[in-house]
Design a protein around this motif. Structure first.
Motif, PDB file in Angstrom:
ATOM      1  N   MET A 100      54.661  71.491 -71.127  1.00 49.52           N
ATOM      2  CA  MET A 100      53.921  70.991 -72.149  1.00 49.52           C
ATOM      3  C   MET A 100      53.824  69.586 -72.717  1.00 49.52           C
ATOM      4  O   MET A 100      55.036  68.833 -72.369  1.00 49.52           O
ATOM      5  N   TYR A 101      52.803  68.977 -72.661  1.00 48.18           N
ATOM      6  CA  TYR A 101      52.656  67.634 -72.988  1.00 48.18           C
ATOM      7  C   TYR A 101      53.067  67.481 -74.479  1.00 48.18           C
ATOM      8  O   TYR A 101      51.821  67.588 -75.580  1.00 48.18           O
ATOM      9  N   GLY A 102      54.203  67.551 -75.087  1.00 45.66           N
ATOM     10  CA  GLY A 102      54.819  67.668 -76.086  1.00 45.66           C
ATOM     11  C   GLY A 102      54.242  66.615 -77.313  1.00 45.66           C
ATOM     12  O   GLY A 102      53.893  67.011 -78.401  1.00 45.66           O
ATOM     13  N   GLU A 103      54.212  65.277 -77.046  1.00 41.16           N
ATOM     14  CA  GLU A 103      53.935  64.504 -77.857  1.00 41.16           C
ATOM     15  C   GLU A 103      52.463  64.670 -78.231  1.00 41.16           C
ATOM     16  O   GLU A 103      52.225  64.482 -79.620  1.00 41.16           O
ATOM     17  N   TYR A 104      51.759  64.802 -77.416  1.00 38.12           N
ATOM     18  CA  TYR A 104      50.197  65.053 -77.641  1.00 38.12           C
ATOM     19  C   TYR A 104      50.034  66.289 -78.510  1.00 38.12           C
ATOM     20  O   TYR A 104      49.209  66.260 -79.589  1.00 38.12           O
ATOM     21  N   PHE A 105      50.835  67.355 -77.861  1.00 36.37           N
ATOM     22  CA  PHE A 105      50.849  68.630 -79.061  1.00 36.37           C
ATOM     23  C   PHE A 105      51.014  68.376 -80.345  1.00 36.37           C
ATOM     24  O   PHE A 105      50.214  69.043 -80.991  1.00 36.37           O
ATOM     25  N   ARG A 106      52.189  67.529 -80.445  1.00 35.65           N
ATOM     26  CA  ARG A 106      52.481  67.328 -81.797  1.00 35.65           C
ATOM     27  C   ARG A 106      51.541  66.667 -82.410  1.00 35.65           C
ATOM     28  O   ARG A 106      51.413  67.073 -84.082  1.00 35.65           O
ATOM     29  N   LEU A 107      50.707  65.821 -81.975  1.00 32.34           N
ATOM     30  CA  LEU A 107      49.829  64.956 -82.744  1.00 32.34           C
ATOM     31  C   LEU A 107      48.699  65.942 -83.236  1.00 32.34           C
ATOM     32  O   LEU A 107      48.184  65.509 -84.265  1.00 32.34           O
ATOM     33  N   LEU A 108      48.357  66.838 -82.411  1.00 41.18           N
ATOM     34  CA  LEU A 108      47.389  67.747 -82.965  1.00 41.18           C
ATOM     35  C   LEU A 108      47.779  68.611 -84.116  1.00 41.18           C
ATOM     36  O   LEU A 108      46.916  69.102 -84.680  1.00 41.18           O
ATOM     37  N   GLN A 109      48.960  68.740 -84.166  1.00 39.79           N
ATOM     38  CA  GLN A 109      49.573  69.559 -85.156  1.00 39.79           C
ATOM     39  C   GLN A 109      49.942  68.942 -86.498  1.00 39.79           C
ATOM     40  O   GLN A 109      49.804  69.383 -87.662  1.00 39.79           O
ATOM     41  N   THR A 122      44.671  60.451 -86.591  1.00 40.02           N
ATOM     42  CA  THR A 122      45.046  61.203 -85.258  1.00 40.02           C
ATOM     43  C   THR A 122      44.414  60.865 -83.909  1.00 40.02           C
ATOM     44  O   THR A 122      44.983  60.696 -82.919  1.00 40.02           O
ATOM     45  N   ALA A 123      42.973  60.370 -84.323  1.00 44.52           N
ATOM     46  CA  ALA A 123      42.464  59.852 -82.882  1.00 44.52           C
ATOM     47  C   ALA A 123      42.880  58.787 -82.443  1.00 44.52           C
ATOM     48  O   ALA A 123      42.966  58.308 -81.276  1.00 44.52           O
ATOM     49  N   LYS A 124      43.297  57.649 -83.301  1.00 42.95           N
ATOM     50  CA  LYS A 124      43.930  56.374 -82.940  1.00 42.95           C
ATOM     51  C   LYS A 124      45.106  56.679 -82.141  1.00 42.95           C
ATOM     52  O   LYS A 124      45.382  55.974 -81.296  1.00 42.95           O
ATOM     53  N   ALA A 125      46.014  57.350 -82.548  1.00 45.88           N
ATOM     54  CA  ALA A 125      47.373  57.787 -82.395  1.00 45.88           C
ATOM     55  C   ALA A 125      47.175  58.553 -80.910  1.00 45.88           C
ATOM     56  O   ALA A 125      47.771  58.262 -79.994  1.00 45.88           O
ATOM     57  N   ILE A 126      46.276  59.541 -80.596  1.00 45.75           N
ATOM     58  CA  ILE A 126      46.159  59.855 -79.606  1.00 45.75           C
ATOM     59  C   ILE A 126      45.490  58.814 -78.463  1.00 45.75           C
ATOM     60  O   ILE A 126      46.052  58.901 -77.225  1.00 45.75           O
ATOM     61  N   THR A 127      44.701  58.127 -78.774  1.00 47.51           N
ATOM     62  CA  THR A 127      44.010  57.325 -77.751  1.00 47.51           C
ATOM     63  C   THR A 127      45.329  56.272 -77.448  1.00 47.51           C
ATOM     64  O   THR A 127      45.419  55.834 -76.125  1.00 47.51           O
ATOM     65  N   GLU A 132      44.764  63.476 -67.173  1.00 50.03           N
ATOM     66  CA  GLU A 132      43.725  63.537 -67.897  1.00 50.03           C
ATOM     67  C   GLU A 132      43.309  65.199 -68.402  1.00 50.03           C
ATOM     68  O   GLU A 132      42.871  65.459 -69.353  1.00 50.03           O
ATOM     69  N   GLU A 133      43.690  65.971 -67.789  1.00 48.91           N
ATOM     70  CA  GLU A 133      43.434  67.368 -67.799  1.00 48.91           C
ATOM     71  C   GLU A 133      44.382  67.660 -68.898  1.00 48.91           C
ATOM     72  O   GLU A 133      44.012  68.901 -69.562  1.00 48.91           O
ATOM     73  N   LEU A 134      45.581  67.287 -69.041  1.00 47.88           N
ATOM     74  CA  LEU A 134      46.435  67.677 -70.037  1.00 47.88           C
ATOM     75  C   LEU A 134      45.966  67.371 -71.400  1.00 47.88           C
ATOM     76  O   LEU A 134      46.271  68.012 -72.664  1.00 47.88           O
ATOM     77  N   PHE A 135      45.059  66.570 -71.475  1.00 48.30           N
ATOM     78  CA  PHE A 135      44.112  66.440 -72.913  1.00 48.30           C
ATOM     79  C   PHE A 135      43.331  67.562 -73.219  1.00 48.30           C
ATOM     80  O   PHE A 135      43.012  67.783 -74.475  1.00 48.30           O
ATOM     81  N   LYS A 136      42.832  68.499 -72.525  1.00 46.05           N
ATOM     82  CA  LYS A 136      42.062  69.684 -72.761  1.00 46.05           C
ATOM     83  C   LYS A 136      43.267  70.934 -72.815  1.00 46.05           C
ATOM     84  O   LYS A 136      42.840  71.880 -73.168  1.00 46.05           O
ATOM     85  N   LEU A 137      44.235  70.927 -71.716  1.00 51.91           N
ATOM     86  CA  LEU A 137      44.895  71.934 -71.695  1.00 51.91           C
ATOM     87  C   LEU A 137      46.711  71.377 -71.625  1.00 51.91           C
ATOM     88  O   LEU A 137      46.855  71.004 -70.554  1.00 51.91           O
TER      89      LEU A 137
END
Length: 127
Positions: free
Chosen positions: A107-116, A26-31, A57-62
């Motif tokens: 929503m930053y959808g792709e990032y959100f999906r990676l977190l889920q 997941t960390a690699k995919a987010i990077t 950059e704030e989208l990675f926190k929120l």
């Protein structure tokens, strides 16, 4: 009773391995996502890249944001923040999620999906 703990230890270690592998993947995919979208954003924004990158950059926190929040983060007024959100939306980075004309949220959808999700669920590898 002697030796019966070994299957439990093996089971526990397999679980630790799986969780660690998923977290690493997941960390690699987010990077990779961050670098890809950051590059695309810089190419599109040119002069407005500083404000755009601050919001990005704030989208990675929120990962859910309003135009007013983007304005505050970027230190700009509503109009340029709204234009930035529109650019992020046109790039597919943000998606409007409220369906409203006012007080919209994006929503930053792709990032959100990676977190889920587990991005490698089909690539299971035994220990």
């Amino acid at each position: 009773m002697h030796g019966e703990f070994e299957p439990w230890v093996e089971f526990f270690l397999q679980g630790v391995y799986e969780v660690a592998r998923q977290a690493t993947d997941t960390a690699k995919a987010i990077t990779a996502l961050r670098e890809r979208d950051r590059t695309r954003l810089v190419e599109v924004l040119n002069k407005g890249a500083g404000t755009g990158l601050a919001v990005f950059e704030e989208l990675f926190k929120l990962p859910v944001i309003s135009v007013n929040q983007a304005a505050k983060i970027g230190g700009v007024t509503y109009a340029p923040a709204n234009a930035l959100i529109a650019k992020l939306e046109s790039l597919g980075i943000l998606q409007e999620i409220t369906g409203r004309g006012r007080n919209r949220l994006f929503m930053y959808g792709e990032y959100f999906r990676l977190l889920q999700d587990d991005p490698t669920a089909e690539n299971e590898k035994p220990l």
